[in-house]
Design an enzyme around this catalytic site. Structure first.
Site, mmCIF file in Angstrom:
data_model
loop_
_atom_site.group_PDB
_atom_site.id
_atom_site.type_symbol
_atom_site.label_atom_id
_atom_site.label_comp_id
_atom_site.label_asym_id
_atom_site.label_seq_id
_atom_site.Cartn_x
_atom_site.Cartn_y
_atom_site.Cartn_z
ATOM 1 C CB CYS A 231 -0.582 0.302 1.271
ATOM 2 S SG CYS A 231 -2.237 -0.785 1.309
ATOM 3 C CG HIS B 264 -2.791 3.112 3.438
ATOM 4 N ND1 HIS B 264 -3.225 3.833 2.725
ATOM 5 C CD2 HIS B 264 -2.823 1.993 3.949
ATOM 6 C CE1 HIS B 264 -4.161 1.553 1.832
ATOM 7 N NE2 HIS B 264 -3.976 1.572 3.220
ATOM 8 C CG ASN C 245 -6.867 -0.326 2.335
ATOM 9 O OD1 ASN C 245 -6.098 0.421 1.936
ATOM 10 N ND2 ASN C 245 -6.006 -1.329 3.262
HETATM 11 O O1 UT7 Z 1 -3.445 -1.542 3.837
HETATM 12 C C1 UT7 Z 1 -3.139 -2.597 4.855
HETATM 13 C C2 UT7 Z 1 -4.179 -3.738 4.992
HETATM 14 N N1 UT7 Z 1 -4.311 -4.145 5.986
HETATM 15 C C3 UT7 Z 1 -4.945 -3.552 7.681
HETATM 16 O O2 UT7 Z 1 -4.305 -2.279 7.512
HETATM 17 C C4 UT7 Z 1 -5.555 -4.281 8.560
HETATM 18 C C5 UT7 Z 1 -4.949 -3.794 9.555
HETATM 19 N N2 UT7 Z 1 -5.755 -4.571 10.863
HETATM 20 C C6 UT7 Z 1 -6.655 -4.015 10.779
HETATM 21 O O3 UT7 Z 1 -7.670 -2.958 10.559
HETATM 22 C C7 UT7 Z 1 -8.044 -5.596 12.669
HETATM 23 O O4 UT7 Z 1 -6.835 -5.683 12.586
HETATM 24 C C8 UT7 Z 1 -8.909 -5.257 12.031
HETATM 25 C C9 UT7 Z 1 -10.098 -4.406 11.235
HETATM 26 C C10 UT7 Z 1 -8.349 -6.285 10.300
HETATM 27 C C11 UT7 Z 1 -10.034 -6.746 12.860
HETATM 28 O O5 UT7 Z 1 -10.004 -6.281 14.067
HETATM 29 P P1 UT7 Z 1 -9.746 -7.119 15.032
HETATM 30 O O6 UT7 Z 1 -10.048 -6.302 16.321
HETATM 31 O O7 UT7 Z 1 -8.147 -6.927 15.165
HETATM 32 O O8 UT7 Z 1 -11.380 -7.957 14.472
HETATM 33 P P2 UT7 Z 1 -10.727 -9.820 14.586
HETATM 34 O O9 UT7 Z 1 -9.441 -10.204 13.843
HETATM 35 O O10 UT7 Z 1 -9.244 -9.417 16.079
HETATM 36 O O11 UT7 Z 1 -11.738 -10.489 14.868
HETATM 37 C C12 UT7 Z 1 -12.583 -10.619 15.953
HETATM 38 C C13 UT7 Z 1 -13.950 -10.640 16.290
HETATM 39 C C14 UT7 Z 1 -13.622 -12.204 15.765
HETATM 40 O O12 UT7 Z 1 -14.853 -13.209 16.035
HETATM 41 P P3 UT7 Z 1 -14.038 -14.116 17.733
HETATM 42 O O13 UT7 Z 1 -13.288 -15.174 16.564
HETATM 43 O O14 UT7 Z 1 -14.047 -13.045 18.551
HETATM 44 O O15 UT7 Z 1 -15.746 -14.468 17.928
HETATM 45 C C15 UT7 Z 1 -14.208 -12.303 13.831
HETATM 46 O O16 UT7 Z 1 -14.687 -13.514 13.437
HETATM 47 O O17 UT7 Z 1 -14.515 -10.242 14.380
HETATM 48 C C16 UT7 Z 1 -14.620 -11.347 14.090
HETATM 49 N N3 UT7 Z 1 -14.874 -10.321 12.865
HETATM 50 C C17 UT7 Z 1 -16.047 -10.148 12.161
HETATM 51 N N4 UT7 Z 1 -17.556 -9.892 12.235
HETATM 52 C C18 UT7 Z 1 -18.690 -9.164 11.490
HETATM 53 C C19 UT7 Z 1 -14.329 -10.909 11.774
HETATM 54 N N5 UT7 Z 1 -14.355 -9.786 10.640
HETATM 55 C C20 UT7 Z 1 -15.443 -9.629 11.124
HETATM 56 C C21 UT7 Z 1 -16.858 -8.774 10.054
HETATM 57 N N6 UT7 Z 1 -17.549 -8.668 10.783
HETATM 58 N N7 UT7 Z 1 -16.280 -8.515 9.055
#
Ligand code: UT7
Length: 327
Positions: free
Chosen positions: A114, A254, A284
């Site tokens: 990115c 970004h 993004n």
């Molecule tokens: O350009 C560079 C690319 N990427 C980034 O910069 C992304 C950087 N990372 C992030 O922004 C965050 O880590 C995310 C937004 C991707 C994820 O946030 P998080 O608070 O770290 O969530 P998580 O992955 O720890 O997931 C928490 C929960 C999980 O459920 P359980 O296992 O706790 O029951 C996931 O299954 O949220 C669930 N989950 C969702 N629920 C509803 C994950 N994605 C979704 C979704 N809708 N889309």
């Protein structure tokens, strides 16, 4: 060395606007989850079958019009993108063809996650400063909807499609690139990846069956690395420019996550009204996110001569960097 400045900006978003509510009808997610975890409300997605490079053509046309320069002026075109129009040749020649650039300019694709657009501006700026070229077109373009896994709610809700472009020329006045800091932390190369389709693991029935052509992301690892990387690069680029964080008029980070952008601004001591945020509307868009935000800022009439603009990004690789501009 010559001074180099941005003389035009442009951007393009595909017309299909998709809300979090629309996604919640297609998969197990919710507007509340996406908004509270990322700040995203909507994104623009390219229609299936539409040629991605056309987004870059539209953005580049707008940037050239804003610069009041004809396409014949361009002598180098850099297309920053994560996944090219096709494996060979890349995206840049397709954009050159769409623009029908008459003078057979140099063109190349630049892959730096990115951060590709920031890298592109820095490298084009250096080449112009050295007199190698006289007019550069740098395009950030991404059609991430084509390679996210639409069954993986952890990644697919985060991304949008679009393109942004700038035109750079030598500068006769005070407007200039003032500072550059580019880095890459290869220890983090597994954080964001598309595993198959390259020469390490060429496309096969098996790789397609296993979904190895989709973008995989260790969200939390990226999340933790992003803020310190962008802070470090911004402080280094400011130091080179002889400036401090309080001198920044506009911080254009970004647009990966509002929960990354806000702590970055806080660590640099930059108030939110000086931080450019459009992730709520466009999500993004990877390499396109900074030039789209810059173009929106300019078209809104919020950029004034003399403003100090910081462009900062991180992404796959993990490549990160900052460019400081005086507008
Ligand atoms: O350009 C560079 C690319 N990427 C980034 O910069 C992304 C950087 N990372 C992030 O922004 C965050 O880590 C995310 C937004 C991707 C994820 O946030 P998080 O608070 O770290 O969530 P998580 O992955 O720890 O997931 C928490 C929960 C999980 O459920 P359980 O296992 O706790 O029951 C996931 O299954 O949220 C669930 N989950 C969702 N629920 C509803 C994950 N994605 C979704 C979704 N809708 N889309």
């Amino acid at each position: 060395m010559l001074k180099v400045k941005v003389v035009g900006t442009g951007s393009f978003l595909p017309p299909n606007r998709v809300t979090n509510f629309d996604l919640a009808e297609r998969m197990d997610t919710s507007d509340e989850w996406i908004r509270s975890r990322t700040g995203i409300h909507t994104r623009h997605l390219l229609d299936p079958g539409a040629p991605p490079a056309q987004m870059g053509v539209e953005a580049a046309r707008a940037a050239l019009a804003a610069a009041q320069l004809p396409p014949a002026q361009v002598d180098v075109l850099i297309a920053a993108t994560n996944v090219s129009e096709q494996p060979v040749p890349g995206t840049a020649p397709h954009i050159a063809a769409g623009l029908d650039l008459p003078n057979e300019p140099a063109f190349l694709d630049l892959k730096a996650g990115c951060s590709g657009f920031v890298y592109g501006v820095a490298l084009a700026g250096a080449a112009l400063a050295a007199g190698v070229f006289r007019c550069a077109l740098v395009v950030g373009i991404e059609a991430l909807s084509r390679f996210v896994d639409w069954t993986d709610r952890r990644t697919c809700v985060l991304f949008g499609d679009g393109a942004g472009a700038v035109v750079l020329t030598p500068s006769p006045d005070e407007a200039a690139i003032l500072g550059v800091s580019l880095h890459g932390d290869h220890g983090k190369l597994a954080l964001l990846r598309v595993e198959a389709g390259g020469v390490r693991l060429p496309a096969s029935v098996d790789t397609v069956k296993k979904g190895l052509h989709f973008l995989k992301m260790e969200g939390e690892g990226v999340f933790r690395a992003a803020v310190p990387m962008m802070e470090q690069a911004t402080r280094e680029a400011l130091h080179q420019a002889g400036l401090a964080p309080q001198d920044i008029t506009w911080l254009i980070p970004h647009q990966a996550n509002l929960r990354i952008i806000r702590p970055l601004a806080a660590r640099l001591g930059i108030p939110e009204e000086r931080v450019v945020i459009n992730i709520d509307r466009v999500a993004n868009t990877s390499t396109a996110s900074i030039p789209i935000a810059l173009d929106e800022l300019r078209r809104a009439g919020r950029l004034s001569p003399g403003d100090v603009v910081a462009l900062t990004a991180f992404g796959a690789g993990a490549a990160y960097g900052t460019v400081i501009l005086r507008w």
